[in-house]
Design a protein around this motif. Structure first.
Motif, short mmCIF file in Angstrom:
data_model
loop_
_atom_site.label_atom_id
_atom_site.label_comp_id
_atom_site.label_asym_id
_atom_site.label_seq_id
_atom_site.Cartn_x
_atom_site.Cartn_y
_atom_site.Cartn_z
N PRO A 99 -6.30 -41.67 20.72
CA PRO A 99 -5.77 -43.05 20.87
C PRO A 99 -4.26 -43.14 20.94
O PRO A 99 -3.72 -43.88 21.76
N ILE A 100 -3.52 -42.37 20.10
CA ILE A 100 -2.07 -42.48 20.12
C ILE A 100 -1.50 -41.93 21.43
O ILE A 100 -0.45 -42.39 21.91
N GLN A 101 -2.18 -40.98 22.05
CA GLN A 101 -1.74 -40.44 23.33
C GLN A 101 -1.96 -41.45 24.45
O GLN A 101 -1.13 -41.58 25.35
N ILE A 150 6.44 -44.40 17.88
CA ILE A 150 5.08 -43.84 17.83
C ILE A 150 4.64 -43.72 16.38
O ILE A 150 5.29 -43.01 15.59
N SER A 151 3.57 -44.41 16.02
CA SER A 151 3.06 -44.34 14.65
C SER A 151 1.55 -44.19 14.67
O SER A 151 0.85 -44.99 15.29
N SER A 152 1.08 -43.16 13.98
CA SER A 152 -0.36 -42.90 13.91
C SER A 152 -0.61 -41.96 12.74
O SER A 152 0.30 -41.31 12.24
N GLY A 203 -2.50 -36.20 16.83
CA GLY A 203 -2.06 -35.77 18.15
C GLY A 203 -0.72 -36.31 18.60
O GLY A 203 -0.46 -36.42 19.81
N LYS A 204 0.17 -36.62 17.65
CA LYS A 204 1.47 -37.20 18.02
C LYS A 204 2.37 -36.20 18.74
O LYS A 204 3.13 -36.57 19.63
N THR A 205 2.30 -34.91 18.36
CA THR A 205 3.18 -33.93 19.01
C THR A 205 2.88 -33.83 20.50
O THR A 205 3.80 -33.83 21.34
N ALA A 206 1.62 -33.76 20.86
CA ALA A 206 1.25 -33.73 22.27
C ALA A 206 1.63 -35.04 22.96
O ALA A 206 2.00 -35.04 24.15
N ALA A 207 1.58 -36.13 22.22
CA ALA A 207 1.90 -37.44 22.80
C ALA A 207 3.32 -37.50 23.34
O ALA A 207 3.57 -38.13 24.37
N PHE A 208 4.27 -36.86 22.66
CA PHE A 208 5.63 -36.86 23.22
C PHE A 208 5.94 -35.58 24.00
O PHE A 208 6.81 -35.58 24.87
N ALA A 248 12.34 -41.42 21.51
CA ALA A 248 11.03 -41.58 20.86
C ALA A 248 11.21 -41.35 19.37
O ALA A 248 11.73 -40.31 18.95
N LEU A 249 10.81 -42.31 18.56
CA LEU A 249 10.86 -42.23 17.10
C LEU A 249 9.43 -42.13 16.60
O LEU A 249 8.62 -43.01 16.87
N VAL A 250 9.13 -41.08 15.83
CA VAL A 250 7.74 -40.72 15.55
C VAL A 250 7.52 -40.52 14.06
O VAL A 250 8.32 -39.89 13.38
#
Length: 431
Positions: free
Chosen positions: A32-34, A49-51, A56-61, A186-188
């Motif tokens: 979902p976050i991606q 980006i918050s999840s 999967g946040k690393t792949a998202a950015f 991008a702030l994660v």
């Protein structure tokens, strides 16, 4: 390969080589976050980006960075700054895997490793820099290549950004950011909500797209939350009793200080529970080696300070033990996020004394869940009291004799002085 296999990822706008990569690394469908963050990043927008941890946040950015880089490669293309060295190493390893097919040049800039070697890496003009703010700011002040090529950075990423807002760290981040002419940001973090406005104030002239996945669900549904209640004086006896019951299961134990982390690790090994530790007093090569030993299951237990609570992706962690209740409720979310990742089941057990009731209630309120109590027979717990007491005394004597205790005392004094200095500086600015 049938293109239908990639259909959901295709809808995000990823190129064919990345779609093949997703299939190869068993990303059958985007998380979902991606879905939320990859399209705006590819469109050139700045994002928050918050999840949950492990979502999967690393792949998202990383995927948007690599796709844009492959279309117009130059260095230095992206800078990723994060909260600690271990997380920087992990992100570097993941991006190296993601970008293997595009001849990626990457530089890891962290403390504890040779700065001269890192200057040489910068001399090769890497596409992506991953590091900690202090080391990046230090190298930027002395390296001409870094100063020259950083101006055209396309992506500026802050991972675990809520841990980067301490004044000293943020000053280092600003030194790096101010050298970039117009980067996409991008702030994660898993816990971004409490600092969103502060971040918007810091980047006052930047418009952000908020990519926040299910803000009400703070922790993974696959984690069970439990506590053991005990008098403070017998905490270590309960700890050994608990760890013997978990023997054989992959476990991370969180301790409040470097010194306590060291003591608990020694105590576990005394009772032949294979353990290693991770804290900021260790030389960097030991930190890397100990983490590898735990990841490869040479050690059953990793005892760590909160240096290990952020972002580290270690498969199949069955239990997270909070030896202490975190002072900041959000830290609980990051700690327990080391288990129950990517849909796996896990259990978080908090060791709670009579002094911790209010903090546990605050954590339950934050995660909107009630912890389940584990009850032990105190007679059985204290049956090994003599052995545990002797072991603790032996460990403390050994630490005094080899100078370890003195090093931890000096560290604590240094931290207090640094805190007082920062407080004085803040008071001066306010006046």
């Amino acid at each position: 390969m049938n293109s239908g296999e990639y259909q959901k990822f295709e809808e995000l706008g990823l190129d064919q080589w990345l779609l093949k990569l997703c299939w190869k690394i068993d990303y059958k469908e985007p998380r979902p976050i991606q879905v939320l963050s990859i399209p705006p990043l590819l469109q050139g927008k700045n994002v928050l980006i918050s999840s949950q941890t492990g979502s999967g946040k690393t792949a998202a950015f990383s995927f948007p960075i690599l796709q844009t880089l492959s279309q117009d490669p130059y260095g230095i293309f992206a800078i990723i700054l994060t909260a600690n060295r271990e997380l920087a190493v992990q992100i570097a390893e993941q991006i190296q895997i993601f970008g293997a097919s595009v001849n990626l040049r990457l530089a890891l800039l962290i403390g504890g490793l040779s700065s001269s070697k890192q200057v040489k890496l910068l001399g090769q003009i890497p596409h992506i820099i991953i590091g900690t703010p202090g080391r990046c700011a230090e190298l930027l002040s002395i390296d001409v290549n870094f100063q020259k090529y950083i101006k055209n950075v396309k992506y500026f990423i802050l991972d675990e950004v809520d841990r980067l807002l301490e004044p000293q760290i943020w000053d280092d981040i600003k030194k790096v950011y101010e050298q970039c002419e117009s980067p996409q940001i991008a702030l994660v973090s898993a816990t971004l909500n409490n600092v969103t406005q502060q971040l918007k104030d810091e980047f006052a002239n930047v418009n952000f797209v908020e990519c926040i996945n299910n803000p009400e669900q703070k922790v993974s549904e696959t984690i069970k939350h439990k506590f053991v209640l005990m008098p403070d004086l017998v905490k270590d006896y309960y700890f050994i009793h608990l760890m013997k019951k978990l023997e054989g299961a992959s476990t991370i134990v969180f301790a409040p200080t470097c010194r306590k982390c060291h003591e608990l690790n020694e105590l576990l090994n005394h009772f032949e529970i294979k353990s290693t530790c991770l804290h900021s007093m260790l030389p960097q090569h030991e930190r890397i080696g100990n983490l590898r030993a735990y990841r490869s299951q040479k050690a059953q237990v990793l005892v760590a300070t909160d240096v290990a609570s952020r972002g580290l992706d270690i498969p199949n962690v069955k239990f997270v033990i909070n030896w202490n209740v975190p002072k900041v409720e959000a830290d609980y979310i990051h700690r327990v996020g080391r288990t129950g990742r990517a849909g796996r089941r896990g259990t978080a057990i908090t060791m709670m004394t009579q002094f911790d009731v209010e903090r546990v209630l605050a954590i339950e309120n934050l995660i909107t869940l009630k912890m389940e109590e584990i009850k032990f027979n105190e007679e059985k717990v204290l049956a090994n009291m003599t052995d545990v007491t002797k072991a603790i005394k032996t460990i403390k004597i050994k630490m005094q004799q080899d100078g370890t205790t003195e090093k931890f005392i000096d560290l604590q004094k240094k931290k207090v002085r640094s805190k007082q200095k920062r407080k004085g500086s803040q008071e001066e600015q306010q006046s």
